[in-house]
Design a protein around this motif. Structure first.
Motif, PDB file in Angstrom:
ATOM      1  N   HIS A  66     -25.227 -82.008   4.431  1.00 36.64           N
ATOM      2  CA  HIS A  66     -24.331 -82.353   5.529  1.00 36.64           C
ATOM      3  C   HIS A  66     -23.976 -81.138   6.382  1.00 36.64           C
ATOM      4  O   HIS A  66     -24.125 -81.166   7.609  1.00 36.64           O
ATOM      5  N   ALA A  84     -19.385 -96.398   3.696  1.00 31.96           N
ATOM      6  CA  ALA A  84     -18.771 -96.207   2.379  1.00 31.96           C
ATOM      7  C   ALA A  84     -19.370 -97.176   1.358  1.00 31.96           C
ATOM      8  O   ALA A  84     -19.600 -96.812   0.196  1.00 31.96           O
ATOM      9  N   VAL A  95     -22.785 -95.886   0.341  1.00 33.42           N
ATOM     10  CA  VAL A  95     -22.663 -94.772  -0.604  1.00 33.42           C
ATOM     11  C   VAL A  95     -22.333 -95.296  -1.995  1.00 33.42           C
ATOM     12  O   VAL A  95     -22.858 -94.802  -3.006  1.00 33.42           O
ATOM     13  N   HIS A  98     -28.084 -95.855   6.446  1.00 33.15           N
ATOM     14  CA  HIS A  98     -27.194 -94.722   6.189  1.00 33.15           C
ATOM     15  C   HIS A  98     -27.278 -93.704   7.321  1.00 33.15           C
ATOM     16  O   HIS A  98     -26.249 -93.224   7.820  1.00 33.15           O
ATOM     17  N   PHE A 131     -24.063 -93.050   9.538  1.00 34.68           N
ATOM     18  CA  PHE A 131     -23.483 -91.707   9.413  1.00 34.68           C
ATOM     19  C   PHE A 131     -23.461 -91.003  10.759  1.00 34.68           C
ATOM     20  O   PHE A 131     -22.443 -90.428  11.160  1.00 34.68           O
ATOM     21  N   ALA A 166     -27.585 -85.707  -0.877  1.00 35.18           N
ATOM     22  CA  ALA A 166     -26.464 -86.280  -0.136  1.00 35.18           C
ATOM     23  C   ALA A 166     -25.545 -87.068  -1.055  1.00 35.18           C
ATOM     24  O   ALA A 166     -24.314 -86.981  -0.956  1.00 35.18           O
ATOM     25  N   ILE A 167     -26.136 -87.817  -1.983  1.00 35.39           N
ATOM     26  CA  ILE A 167     -25.338 -88.590  -2.942  1.00 35.39           C
ATOM     27  C   ILE A 167     -24.515 -87.650  -3.813  1.00 35.39           C
ATOM     28  O   ILE A 167     -23.332 -87.906  -4.099  1.00 35.39           O
ATOM     29  N   GLU A 200     -23.446 -84.720  -2.997  1.00 37.36           N
ATOM     30  CA  GLU A 200     -22.363 -84.165  -2.184  1.00 37.36           C
ATOM     31  C   GLU A 200     -21.236 -85.177  -2.001  1.00 37.36           C
ATOM     32  O   GLU A 200     -20.057 -84.815  -2.026  1.00 37.36           O
ATOM     33  N   TYR A 201     -21.592 -86.442  -1.801  1.00 38.53           N
ATOM     34  CA  TYR A 201     -20.561 -87.480  -1.713  1.00 38.53           C
ATOM     35  C   TYR A 201     -19.760 -87.557  -3.015  1.00 38.53           C
ATOM     36  O   TYR A 201     -18.532 -87.695  -3.005  1.00 38.53           O
ATOM     37  N   VAL A 250     -17.357 -84.635  -3.214  1.00 35.37           N
ATOM     38  CA  VAL A 250     -16.198 -84.832  -2.341  1.00 35.37           C
ATOM     39  C   VAL A 250     -15.255 -85.867  -2.950  1.00 35.37           C
ATOM     40  O   VAL A 250     -14.030 -85.691  -2.945  1.00 35.37           O
ATOM     41  N   ARG A 251     -15.815 -86.928  -3.498  1.00 40.40           N
ATOM     42  CA  ARG A 251     -14.988 -87.968  -4.109  1.00 40.40           C
ATOM     43  C   ARG A 251     -14.218 -87.421  -5.298  1.00 40.40           C
ATOM     44  O   ARG A 251     -13.028 -87.711  -5.482  1.00 40.40           O
TER      45      ARG A 251
END
Length: 376
Positions: free
Chosen positions: A58, A159, A162, A183, A187, A350-351, A353-354, A357-358
């Protein structure tokens, strides 16, 4: 997200802002032309190197897109007094930096029209814009206005996409590719809309939308020219399409030159996408992405020739045109675009990184709002 990546991100963007400060001052002192180009070239080279400092999908991907591609093209046009950085000769520093490093396009106020007595007057749309009222009337002439509900819906769909990645082991790979396709669109549109909202709030600028409902496209010309990522389209025209058209039309005529210019523009876009994918994966290019854009660069002029030959005498119903157009884009994307995307493990990263963050937000929620999480 690692602390080192956040530190590199701040370092990279401080370098970008410092470089654009230099460009702004230099533009005030040096006239457009070859001398200004020589002054800009070191910054162009720096902007090609800076994304290598970032490894996340990202942060790294967006920085590469904003700076190595768009900002560099804008600065090259700026060197010759063209492009979005030169629309206003008295452009402020803040506006210069915003337009240079973010994918935004300022909504242009229509020129004043003379009345019957030969005097200039502002139409009602202009007055409304200048007074800060009823601005959407003017925006609607440039493109469809995206409401908050529109973007909120697409953010919610993103969301949900994801969330489905947690079950990717149970989903067919081809279905996953389709989810990746959705996505990318959700995005880009959501992120660019949020970025534009921040710039609009801080600067007071009215900005043109970046996407125009590409899923409603009725042709490749409609998709690439009027609906998909319009900031890229607007910057590729003066940097690639117009120079190629101008050069070729004196030798082969405007009609043939138009096809060559379209193909050349898609080639430039292809090379920039290859560069972006190199930043993402740091691997040797396979050139599949180039073939994807060259294929579309050939098909689009053919489509234009067929339209001229038919001249409106016969055409598919509009829903069928949309199905064929989007189906062709997705099918060729599955064939040529997504294999390099998956080869650099962009989806997996990317997953991750999500998920990071979560987890960070979850820990922050427990730390700062424990009374809420105790009830969940």
């Amino acid at each position: 997200m690692e602390d080192g990546e956040m530190y590199n991100m701040m370092k990279v963007w401080l370098s970008i802002f410092a470089s654009l400060t230099y460009c702004y001052i230099m533009g005030k002192m040096i006239p457009r032309g070859f001398t200004r180009l020589l002054c800009v070239l070191p910054i162009v080279c720096l902007f090609l190197v800076l994304p290598l400092e970032l490894t996340s999908i990202h942060f790294g991907g967006m920085t590469a897109f904003f700076v190595a591609w768009l900002a560099n093209f804008k600065l090259l046009l700026f060197a010759f007094g063209k492009g979005p950085l030169c629309l206003d000769p008295k452009i402020s520093f803040g506006r210069f930096v915003s337009v240079a490093c973010f994918p935004i396009k300022i909504l242009q106020i229509p020129p004043q029209k003379p009345n019957l007595n030969g005097h200039s007057h502002e139409n009602q749309a202009q007055k409304s814009l200048l007074n800060g009222q009823d601005r959407q009337k003017l925006i609607s002439r440039k493109g469809p206005h995206k409401s908050f509900l529109n973007y909120a819906t697409k953010g919610l769909l993103l969301a949900m996409l994801v969330a489905t990645y947690d079950y990717s082991d149970y989903i067919h790979p081809k279905i996953m590719w389709l989810l990746y396709c959705l996505h990318i669109y959700f995005f880009l549109e959501t992120f660019l809309a949020m970025l534009a909202s921040v710039v609009r709030t801080l600067s007071g600028l009215e900005l043109e939308p970046q996407f125009n409902d590409p899923y409603l496209s009725t042709s490749l010309q409609d998709f690439w020219g009027r609906r998909w990522n319009l900031m890229v389209t607007s910057i590729l025209r003066p940097i690639a399409y117009d120079p190629i058209l101008y050069t070729c039309k004196n030798f082969i005529g405007r009609r043939w030159a138009q096809g060559i210019a379209i193909l050349g523009t898609f080639l430039v876009s292809a090379l920039m996408h290859e560069l972006i994918f190199y930043y993402l994966g740091r691997g040797k290019p396979t050139w599949e992405i180039t073939w994807f854009f060259l294929l579309h660069g050939v098909c689009l002029p053919v489509e234009i020739v067929l339209k001229r030959a038919v001249n409106g005498r016969w055409q598919f119903p509009r829903p069928m045109q949309t199905i064929l157009t989007i189906g062709f884009v997705i099918a060729t994307g599955f064939w040529l675009f997504f294999p390099p995307f998956l080869a650099c493990k962009a989806g997996v990263r990317a997953i991750e990184e999500y998920a990071a963050v979560r987890e960070y937000l979850k820990e922050a929620g427990h730390a700062y709002f424990p009374w809420i999480f105790q009830q969940i």
